[in-house]
Write a protein that holds these residues in place. Structure first.
Motif, PDB file in Angstrom:
ATOM      1  N   ILE A  15      34.541  15.760 -15.808  1.00 52.38           N
ATOM      2  CA  ILE A  15      34.262  16.650 -16.935  1.00 52.38           C
ATOM      3  C   ILE A  15      33.803  17.999 -16.375  1.00 52.38           C
ATOM      4  O   ILE A  15      32.874  18.059 -15.570  1.00 52.38           O
ATOM      5  CB  ILE A  15      33.156  16.079 -17.852  1.00 52.38           C
ATOM      6  CG1 ILE A  15      33.508  14.676 -18.340  1.00 52.38           C
ATOM      7  CG2 ILE A  15      32.901  17.019 -19.023  1.00 52.38           C
ATOM      8  CD1 ILE A  15      34.689  14.607 -19.280  1.00 52.38           C
ATOM      9  N   PRO A  16      34.430  19.101 -16.763  1.00 49.33           N
ATOM     10  CA  PRO A  16      34.023  20.424 -16.257  1.00 49.33           C
ATOM     11  C   PRO A  16      32.553  20.716 -16.534  1.00 49.33           C
ATOM     12  O   PRO A  16      32.011  20.309 -17.570  1.00 49.33           O
ATOM     13  CB  PRO A  16      34.931  21.390 -17.036  1.00 49.33           C
ATOM     14  CG  PRO A  16      36.124  20.565 -17.415  1.00 49.33           C
ATOM     15  CD  PRO A  16      35.591  19.189 -17.667  1.00 49.33           C
ATOM     16  N   GLU A  17      31.938  21.422 -15.613  1.00 49.55           N
ATOM     17  CA  GLU A  17      30.508  21.722 -15.729  1.00 49.55           C
ATOM     18  C   GLU A  17      30.185  22.511 -16.989  1.00 49.55           C
ATOM     19  O   GLU A  17      29.144  22.287 -17.614  1.00 49.55           O
ATOM     20  CB  GLU A  17      30.032  22.495 -14.497  1.00 49.55           C
ATOM     21  CG  GLU A  17      29.768  21.635 -13.277  1.00 49.55           C
ATOM     22  CD  GLU A  17      28.687  20.591 -13.499  1.00 49.55           C
ATOM     23  OE1 GLU A  17      27.679  20.909 -14.165  1.00 49.55           O
ATOM     24  OE2 GLU A  17      28.855  19.453 -13.035  1.00 49.55           O
ATOM     25  N   ASP A  18      31.067  23.432 -17.384  1.00 50.49           N
ATOM     26  CA  ASP A  18      30.770  24.238 -18.560  1.00 50.49           C
ATOM     27  C   ASP A  18      30.779  23.383 -19.825  1.00 50.49           C
ATOM     28  O   ASP A  18      30.010  23.631 -20.758  1.00 50.49           O
ATOM     29  CB  ASP A  18      31.746  25.404 -18.687  1.00 50.49           C
ATOM     30  CG  ASP A  18      33.186  24.962 -18.829  1.00 50.49           C
ATOM     31  OD1 ASP A  18      33.554  23.914 -18.268  1.00 50.49           O
ATOM     32  OD2 ASP A  18      33.972  25.665 -19.497  1.00 50.49           O
ATOM     33  N   VAL A  19      31.618  22.344 -19.847  1.00 54.09           N
ATOM     34  CA  VAL A  19      31.638  21.430 -20.996  1.00 54.09           C
ATOM     35  C   VAL A  19      30.360  20.602 -21.028  1.00 54.09           C
ATOM     36  O   VAL A  19      29.744  20.414 -22.090  1.00 54.09           O
ATOM     37  CB  VAL A  19      32.878  20.512 -20.948  1.00 54.09           C
ATOM     38  CG1 VAL A  19      32.804  19.438 -22.043  1.00 54.09           C
ATOM     39  CG2 VAL A  19      34.160  21.323 -21.097  1.00 54.09           C
ATOM     40  N   LEU A  20      29.939  20.123 -19.875  1.00 55.74           N
ATOM     41  CA  LEU A  20      28.706  19.329 -19.800  1.00 55.74           C
ATOM     42  C   LEU A  20      27.494  20.147 -20.248  1.00 55.74           C
ATOM     43  O   LEU A  20      26.601  19.627 -20.933  1.00 55.74           O
ATOM     44  CB  LEU A  20      28.487  18.804 -18.381  1.00 55.74           C
ATOM     45  CG  LEU A  20      29.429  17.691 -17.910  1.00 55.74           C
ATOM     46  CD1 LEU A  20      29.167  17.362 -16.445  1.00 55.74           C
ATOM     47  CD2 LEU A  20      29.254  16.440 -18.775  1.00 55.74           C
ATOM     48  N   LYS A  21      27.477  21.418 -19.877  1.00 57.42           N
ATOM     49  CA  LYS A  21      26.346  22.273 -20.257  1.00 57.42           C
ATOM     50  C   LYS A  21      26.294  22.500 -21.764  1.00 57.42           C
ATOM     51  O   LYS A  21      25.229  22.636 -22.354  1.00 57.42           O
ATOM     52  CB  LYS A  21      26.436  23.614 -19.527  1.00 57.42           C
ATOM     53  CG  LYS A  21      26.099  23.528 -18.042  1.00 57.42           C
ATOM     54  CD  LYS A  21      26.243  24.879 -17.366  1.00 57.42           C
ATOM     55  CE  LYS A  21      25.930  24.782 -15.874  1.00 57.42           C
ATOM     56  NZ  LYS A  21      26.125  26.082 -15.190  1.00 57.42           N
ATOM     57  N   GLU A  22      27.477  22.548 -22.391  1.00 54.58           N
ATOM     58  CA  GLU A  22      27.545  22.768 -23.839  1.00 54.58           C
ATOM     59  C   GLU A  22      27.318  21.491 -24.643  1.00 54.58           C
ATOM     60  O   GLU A  22      27.032  21.555 -25.834  1.00 54.58           O
ATOM     61  CB  GLU A  22      28.913  23.343 -24.204  1.00 54.58           C
ATOM     62  CG  GLU A  22      29.159  24.755 -23.724  1.00 54.58           C
ATOM     63  CD  GLU A  22      30.558  25.223 -24.065  1.00 54.58           C
ATOM     64  OE1 GLU A  22      31.056  24.872 -25.154  1.00 54.58           O
ATOM     65  OE2 GLU A  22      31.171  25.934 -23.237  1.00 54.58           O
TER      66      GLU A  22
END
Length: 229
Positions: free
Chosen positions: A214-221
Motif C-alpha cells: 500500500i503506498p505511503e501516501d494512502v496509508l497516511k490518509e
C-alpha cells in the motif's frame, strides 16, 4: 437496513419512520424525493461513489483495465452503485465483467469465475456479498486479485480497500434527525442526508496475501488500517 426500513414504511403512514444507512432510498421506494421526502419518512443514505473507490484502486494497484463486478442482482442498492461503476468504466475505456448472485451460496462460484479474467474485483455495499466476505477473500487472495469494496466492514473482513462512509458520523447524523422528529418536526420536511465526508480504509493482511504494498501516501490518509498480524 433497507429491508427493515421497507417493512416499516409498509406498515404505517402515520408513525414517523427514520431509516439509516440505506444506499438508494429512491430506487428502493422509501422516498420519492431526497430533498422533500414527504409523508412520514426520511433518513440517511450511505451511498458511495464507485468512481471515487476506483480512483483509490488506481492509486493502490495502477493499471486496472478490467473490473469484475460482484454483487446480488436483486438488491436495488447494489444495482445503483454498479450503474455508477459502468459509467466510470465507459468514461475511462475500461471493461466491466459481471458476476451476479441471488444468495450467499452462489458467492464462491461467482468470485471464482472472475479470477483470471479481471485485474480487480469491485463489490458495492451488498448484504449478500458482505455476509460472505471471508469466502470472497479466500478466493481472491488465492488468485492474487485485489478486491475493492463499498464499506469499511467489508475491508475489515478481507477486502483490500475502500473510500467509504464513516458509519459513526452517519449514526450521529441520524440521531440528530431523530431528535428533530421527537421535537415535533415533520419527517417529510427533513431532507434525506447523504454523507459527503468519506474515509479511506485498507487491510494490510490482504495486501500482504496478494503481494502488494500500500503506498505511503494512502496509508497516511487512511482513517483506519486493519491488520491482525
Amino acid at each position: 437496513a433497507t429491508p427493515s426500513a421497507q417493512a416499516a414504511v409498509g406498515e404505517t403512514k402515520d408513525i414517523p419512520v427514520l431509516f439509516s444507512a440505506c444506499t438508494d432510498p429512491i430506487g428502493t421506494g422509501l422516498v420519492t424525493n431526497m430533498e422533500k421526502p414527504g409523508g412520514n419518512v426520511t433518513g440517511t443514505s450511505d451511498a458511495v461513489s464507485a468512481e471515487k473507490i476506483m480512483e483509490l484502486a488506481n492509486r493502490i494497484t495502477p493499471g486496472i483495465r478490467t473490473i469484475g463486478a460482484l454483487y446480488n442482482s436483486s438488491e436495488p442498492n447494489s444495482i445503483s452503485v454498479i450503474t455508477n461503476l459502468k459509467e466510470y468504466a465507459e468514461k475511462n475505456g475500461l471493461t466491466v465483467v459481471e458476476a451476479t448472485v441471488t444468495n450467499s451460496s452462489e458467492v464462491q462460484q461467482a468470485a471464482q469465475s472472475l479470477v483470471g479474467k479481471v485485474d480487480a474485483i469491485f463489490s458495492p455495499i451488498d448484504n449478500t456479498i458482505a455476509s460472505a466476505m471471508p469466502v470472497v477473500t479466500q478466493v481472491a487472495n488465492q488468485g492474487k486479485v485485489p478486491v475493492y469494496v463499498g464499506a469499511d466492514s467489508m475491508v475489515k473482513d478481507g477486502g483490500l480497500a475502500t473510500y467509504g462512509i464513516n458509519y459513526v458520523v452517519l449514526g450521529k447524523e441520524t440521531g440528530k434527525m431523530a431528535a428533530e422528529i421527537l421535537n415535533g418536526k415533520n419527517p417529510g420536511e427533513i431532507p434525506v442526508k447523504t454523507m459527503t465526508d468519506m474515509d479511506i480504509y485498507v487491510n494490510l493482511d490482504t495486501a500482504e496475501a496478494i503481494g502488494i504494498t500500500i503506498p505511503e501516501d494512502v496509508l497516511k490518509e487512511a482513517a483506519q488500517v486493519f491488520q491482525n498480524k
